[in-house]
Design a protein around this motif. Structure first.
Motif, PDB file in Angstrom:
ATOM      1  N   ASP A 316       9.354   7.503 -13.885  1.00 40.29           N
ATOM      2  CA  ASP A 316       8.937   6.264 -13.401  1.00 40.29           C
ATOM      3  C   ASP A 316       9.606   5.700 -12.300  1.00 40.29           C
ATOM      4  N   ASN A 317      10.493   6.452 -11.762  1.00 38.98           N
ATOM      5  CA  ASN A 317      11.406   5.937 -10.863  1.00 38.98           C
ATOM      6  C   ASN A 317      11.756   6.820  -9.541  1.00 38.98           C
ATOM      7  N   PRO A 318      10.797   7.507  -8.976  1.00 43.64           N
ATOM      8  CA  PRO A 318      11.135   8.323  -7.620  1.00 43.64           C
ATOM      9  C   PRO A 318      11.100   7.307  -6.501  1.00 43.64           C
ATOM     10  N   TRP A 319      11.639   7.886  -5.446  1.00 42.64           N
ATOM     11  CA  TRP A 319      11.377   7.240  -4.064  1.00 42.64           C
ATOM     12  C   TRP A 319       9.970   7.675  -3.601  1.00 42.64           C
ATOM     13  N   SER A 320       9.467   6.633  -3.148  1.00 41.81           N
ATOM     14  CA  SER A 320       8.085   6.764  -2.558  1.00 41.81           C
ATOM     15  C   SER A 320       7.930   5.717  -1.514  1.00 41.81           C
ATOM     16  N   VAL A 321       6.830   5.629  -0.793  1.00 44.19           N
ATOM     17  CA  VAL A 321       6.379   5.072   0.452  1.00 44.19           C
ATOM     18  C   VAL A 321       6.531   3.677   0.115  1.00 44.19           C
ATOM     19  N   LEU A 322       6.878   2.643   1.071  1.00 41.57           N
ATOM     20  CA  LEU A 322       6.676   1.326   1.017  1.00 41.57           C
ATOM     21  C   LEU A 322       5.741   0.786   2.041  1.00 41.57           C
ATOM     22  N   GLY A 323       4.752   0.122   1.836  1.00 42.44           N
ATOM     23  CA  GLY A 323       3.887  -0.415   3.060  1.00 42.44           C
ATOM     24  C   GLY A 323       4.526  -1.299   3.920  1.00 42.44           C
ATOM     25  N   ALA A 324       4.519  -1.090   5.135  1.00 37.70           N
ATOM     26  CA  ALA A 324       5.037  -2.025   6.187  1.00 37.70           C
ATOM     27  C   ALA A 324       4.220  -3.420   6.240  1.00 37.70           C
ATOM     28  N   GLY A 325       5.267  -4.456   6.558  1.00 40.02           N
ATOM     29  CA  GLY A 325       4.725  -5.665   6.653  1.00 40.02           C
ATOM     30  C   GLY A 325       5.389  -6.701   5.411  1.00 40.02           C
TER      31      GLY A 325
END
Length: 424
Positions: A316-325
């Motif tokens: 449940d806790n990988p690094w992933s993409v964070l949408g900009a804004g």
């Protein structure tokens, strides 16, 4: 869709009505599922980076429309990134569940996060006797603009429901009607599931978004027949966290599996941590050991029939993409993510795309529907925390490599050996 640049796509549809930017959740899921940064070493890579991603969204009462659209586009795997535990059938007897089940039989693999209400005191189970009155106290904290309670019973078992406000005033509430309260209104809706259970939903809300009365609201339930009463409570402010809740003495985590993970053939996914201290404090998130089911992860079994779910657990806790804004559009400037940002993405929402990604890889090898579901379960790993299968861990923790190339975990199959060969 492949060939459409998501960078220029619309990034917000709801204005933060869910409590966060649409891209905060969607980008985290997509990164785990199909993300890829094609640089040397490929450190940041999703489970199935070459899969074609179809993203669809619904708001309102058109729950089946996005699924029908995805199926019309030839989707092999459908990942349902939404859950609720009130206002819906939780016995598997709902129309959307029937759509999931029928398309699974035709070769589509469906994956449903189990929900995140473990430990949040959202569920209570009581045995009712004909003519008796059961008391359901609900603790409502300050600042909550609405809360709702769904009561599941045998068909035609409910006789009468009354609401006792924190002031002590008792109010009768009628099915499918609106009852004025000193602060706000009480709305009541009813439905009968395809499996002949009744769902009675009471919503207490203000019209202008101001808080409802703080304190203990008590719902008095009178039945005309002996029945098991399954009750679930939610509120509009706290989401999965401890907000409107049953007293600790009444609440139970068993049976907190949320819709649509309650459908017969959608693989219900629970959450376990994978990365702990070596990834820093952001990855830990709780006291659980690697592979141990998260305290917040919803548990089975399914109400009434005791069907075992969750089916599998995943990280449940990988690094992933964070949408900009803006991450919280309702609070301009509060948190603004730059382009190319990453995040620790958790919850059963983070576990779900691991399982869907494995389904996509298995679909590439010719697997489909129930075969994929069975393969994932048969090759899941026992981490030694419980005797499996059970309704906390299902068949165990998914293992992508074993599912694709290894033997049956239950039969002692050895992990596959993978070699890397460089060809000049």
């Amino acid at each position: 869709m492949r060939g459409v640049d998501l960078h220029s796509a619309r990034r917000d549809y709801t204005g933060g009505v869910c409590g966060y930017a649409d891209t905060l959740h969607a980008s985290g899921v997509a990164g785990i599922l199909v993300g890829d940064l094609p640089l040397l070493g490929r450190l940041w890579v999703g489970i199935a980076p070459d899969a074609e991603l179809l993203t669809t969204f619904y708001w309102g009462d058109t729950q089946s429309a996005p699924i029908l659209w995805a199926l019309s586009q030839g989707a092999d795997v459908v990942l349902h990134e939404y859950v609720t535990w009130t206002r819906e059938a939780l016995d598997g007897g709902d129309a959307l569940g029937a759509l999931v089940d029928r398309s699974t039989e035709r070769g589509v693999s469906h994956v449903c996060p189990a929900g995140n209400i473990g430990g949040a005191r959202k569920h209570a189970q009581l045995e009712a006797r004909a003519g008796s009155v059961l008391s359901l106290p609900i603790e409502v904290p300050a600042g909550v603009p609405s809360w709702d309670l769904s009561i599941h019973t045998a068909s035609d078992a409910l006789e009468r429901v009354r609401l006792v406000l924190p002031s002590g005033e008792e109010i009768a509430v009628a099915p499918d009607a609106v009852t004025p309260l000193p602060v706000g209104d009480a709305y009541v809706g009813t439905l009968t599931t395809l499996r002949e259970h009744d769902v009675f939903t009471l919503v207490v809300a203000t019209r202008d978004g101001s808080p409802v009365a703080t304190g203990e609201h008590t719902v008095l339930v009178e039945t005309r027949a002996d029945t098991t009463l399954e009750a679930f409570v939610a509120d509009s402010l706290s989401g999965f966290a401890l907000g409107a809740a049953f007293p600790a003495s009444l609440a139970r985590d068993a049976g907190t599996i949320s819709w649509p993970a309650t459908s017969d053939l959608c693989t219900a996914v629970g959450a376990v941590p994978a990365y702990l201290d070596r990834e820093g404090v952001w990855a830990r998130g709780g006291p659980e050991r690697a592979g141990e089911v998260r305290a917040y992860s919803s548990r089975g079994p399914r109400i009434f029939d005791g069907d075992v779910r969750v089916h599998v657990v995943a990280p449940d806790n990988p690094w992933s993409v964070l949408g900009a804004g803006a991450l919280y559009p309702q609070y301009p400037g509060m948190y603004v993510a730059p382009e190319g940002a990453f995040q620790i993405f958790g919850g059963t929402s983070g576990a779900g795309p691991h399982v869907a990604g494995i389904a996509a890889l298995l679909a590439q090898t010719g697997g489909a529907g129930a075969d994929i579901r069975g393969r994932r379960a048969a090759t899941a790993i026992e981490d030694g925390f419980a005797t499996l299968p059970n309704s906390d861990y299902g068949a165990g923790r998914v293992d992508a490599l074993r599912a694709l190339a290894g033997g049956d975990a239950r039969d002692g199959g050895a992990p596959p050996r993978v070699g890397l060969v460089a060809i000049p």
